[in-house]
Design a protein around this motif. Structure first.
Motif, mmCIF file in Angstrom:
data_model
loop_
_atom_site.group_PDB
_atom_site.id
_atom_site.type_symbol
_atom_site.label_atom_id
_atom_site.label_comp_id
_atom_site.label_asym_id
_atom_site.label_seq_id
_atom_site.Cartn_x
_atom_site.Cartn_y
_atom_site.Cartn_z
ATOM 1 N N GLU A 169 -7.174 -1.511 -5.344
ATOM 2 C CA GLU A 169 -8.071 -0.376 -5.145
ATOM 3 C C GLU A 169 -7.230 0.893 -5.159
ATOM 4 O O GLU A 169 -6.070 0.872 -4.778
ATOM 5 N N LYS A 170 -7.816 1.984 -5.619
ATOM 6 C CA LYS A 170 -7.127 3.263 -5.590
ATOM 7 C C LYS A 170 -8.118 4.354 -5.211
ATOM 8 O O LYS A 170 -9.308 4.227 -5.451
ATOM 9 N N TYR A 216 0.829 -1.198 0.000
ATOM 10 C CA TYR A 216 0.000 0.000 0.000
ATOM 11 C C TYR A 216 0.865 1.250 0.000
ATOM 12 O O TYR A 216 1.994 1.234 0.487
ATOM 13 N N TRP A 217 0.307 2.309 -0.528
ATOM 14 C CA TRP A 217 0.868 3.648 -0.354
ATOM 15 C C TRP A 217 -0.200 4.531 0.269
ATOM 16 O O TRP A 217 -1.363 4.522 -0.145
ATOM 17 N N SER A 219 -13.080 -1.005 5.749
ATOM 18 C CA SER A 219 -14.456 -1.442 5.518
ATOM 19 C C SER A 219 -14.545 -2.574 4.517
ATOM 20 O O SER A 219 -15.525 -3.302 4.484
ATOM 21 N N SER A 220 -13.536 -2.745 3.695
ATOM 22 C CA SER A 220 -13.660 -3.704 2.609
ATOM 23 C C SER A 220 -12.590 -4.775 2.632
ATOM 24 O O SER A 220 -12.552 -5.625 1.757
ATOM 25 N N ASN A 221 -11.721 -4.736 3.647
ATOM 26 C CA ASN A 221 -10.637 -5.708 3.748
ATOM 27 C C ASN A 221 -9.716 -5.669 2.535
ATOM 28 O O ASN A 221 -9.092 -6.670 2.179
ATOM 29 N N THR A 222 -9.659 -4.502 1.875
ATOM 30 C CA THR A 222 -8.742 -4.367 0.736
ATOM 31 C C THR A 222 -7.522 -3.530 1.089
ATOM 32 O O THR A 222 -6.682 -3.284 0.240
ATOM 33 N N GLY A 223 -7.466 -3.082 2.333
ATOM 34 C CA GLY A 223 -6.345 -2.259 2.727
ATOM 35 C C GLY A 223 -6.608 -0.788 2.644
ATOM 36 O O GLY A 223 -5.738 0.024 2.946
ATOM 37 N N SER A 281 -3.766 0.293 -3.154
ATOM 38 C CA SER A 281 -3.389 -1.033 -2.652
ATOM 39 C C SER A 281 -3.020 -1.910 -3.844
ATOM 40 O O SER A 281 -3.533 -1.733 -4.954
ATOM 41 N N PHE A 282 -2.137 -2.872 -3.605
ATOM 42 C CA PHE A 282 -1.512 -3.650 -4.690
ATOM 43 C C PHE A 282 -1.383 -5.081 -4.232
ATOM 44 O O PHE A 282 -0.855 -5.349 -3.148
ATOM 45 N N TYR A 283 -1.890 -5.997 -5.038
ATOM 46 C CA TYR A 283 -1.815 -7.420 -4.692
ATOM 47 C C TYR A 283 -1.715 -8.224 -5.967
ATOM 48 O O TYR A 283 -2.391 -7.919 -6.961
ATOM 49 N N ASN A 284 -0.884 -9.235 -5.943
ATOM 50 C CA ASN A 284 -0.766 -10.141 -7.085
ATOM 51 C C ASN A 284 -0.431 -9.370 -8.368
ATOM 52 O O ASN A 284 -0.989 -9.613 -9.435
ATOM 53 N N ASN A 285 0.476 -8.412 -8.199
ATOM 54 C CA ASN A 285 1.006 -7.622 -9.319
ATOM 55 C C ASN A 285 -0.010 -6.729 -10.009
ATOM 56 O O ASN A 285 0.183 -6.372 -11.193
ATOM 57 N N GLU A 286 -1.068 -6.392 -9.298
ATOM 58 C CA GLU A 286 -1.975 -5.414 -9.879
ATOM 59 C C GLU A 286 -2.628 -4.578 -8.783
ATOM 60 O O GLU A 286 -2.653 -4.970 -7.622
ATOM 61 N N ILE A 287 -3.139 -3.431 -9.190
ATOM 62 C CA ILE A 287 -3.809 -2.534 -8.256
ATOM 63 C C ILE A 287 -5.143 -3.156 -7.837
ATOM 64 O O ILE A 287 -5.944 -3.571 -8.677
#
Lengths: 114, 111
Positions: free
Chosen positions: A56-57, A33-34, B93-97, A48-54
């Motif tokens: 959520e932003k 995350y940043w 809220s969404s467990n996405t960080g 947020s970044f997981y599995n080499n992709e964004i």
């Protein structure tokens, strides 16, 4: 204790220049995350970044921003053309199992755009 | 827009006193975290609460998550000067960080 390492600790750049902020997350963490914190304001989520992709932003993370995990250890935030209002502390964070288990934050990079 | 409101924003007490910091929202969170942040440093995780009504203790610090998972409190018993610092609550809220942070409570404990 494992740490998230950020470099540089302080960066001064001219408006319009590109900057790359670097982070080395904890080695077995999968989520990255940043966040940023403008002086005197709340900590704000960027991406947020997981599995080499964004994953959520936020609305702050516009086309001027990009993230990359160029190898197995580094996680970078690039700002293409910096603006005065980009001046802030930028924090990288990582997590092993996602949100419910907390995050480890780095010490931050203070970005000053002049 | 989700908001987390912390109160009080500033608290100055004498060593040995008890205090409670509150974190409130109208939104439901899947988890809520408490951090402590020193000047010029990143937030350091103190605790994560996940279940409504959950209570966690960390030495003299007691954390509670509201039954409806919309609010939380941090209670410090017999505060010491070493407790001085900025305390932040943050909800996911969404467990996405995507953590939503409160504005923080600055605690000063005088010897």
């Amino acid at each position: 204790e494992p740490e998230v390492t950020q470099t540089p600790s302080h960066q001064v750049t001219q408006m319009g220049q590109e900057v790359i902020l670097r982070c080395v997350p904890i080695s077995n963490h999968l989520y990255f995350y940043w966040y940023r914190q403008i002086l005197g304001q709340k900590v704000e989520f960027l991406v947020s970044f997981y599995n080499n992709e964004i994953s959520e932003k936020s609305e702050i993370f516009d086309d001027q921003f990009s993230v990359e995990r160029p190898d197995g250890s580094n996680f970078t935030l690039k700002i293409r053309s910096t603006k005065l209002e980009d001046s802030a502390m930028y924090f990288c964070a990582s997590s092993g199992q996602g949100g419910n288990y907390g995050y480890t934050f780095g010490s931050g990079t203070r970005l000053t755009v002049v | 827009t989700q908001l987390l409101e912390q109160s009080p924003q500033f608290l100055s007490i004498q060593e040995g006193e008890n205090l409670t910091v509150y974190c409130n929202s109208s939104s439901v969170f899947s988890s809520l975290q408490w951090y402590r942040q020193e000047p010029g440093e990143g937030p350091v995780l103190l605790v994560t609460v996940v279940t409504g009504g959950e209570v966690k203790k960390l030495k003299r610090l007691t954390f509670q998550f509201g039954d409806a998972r919309k609010d939380s409190s941090l209670h410090i018993t017999a505060a010491q000067p070493g407790d001085t610092g900025l305390y932040l609550c943050a909800g996911d809220s969404s467990n996405t960080g995507k953590l939503i942070f409160g504005q923080g409570t600055t605690l000063q404990v005088k010897p």
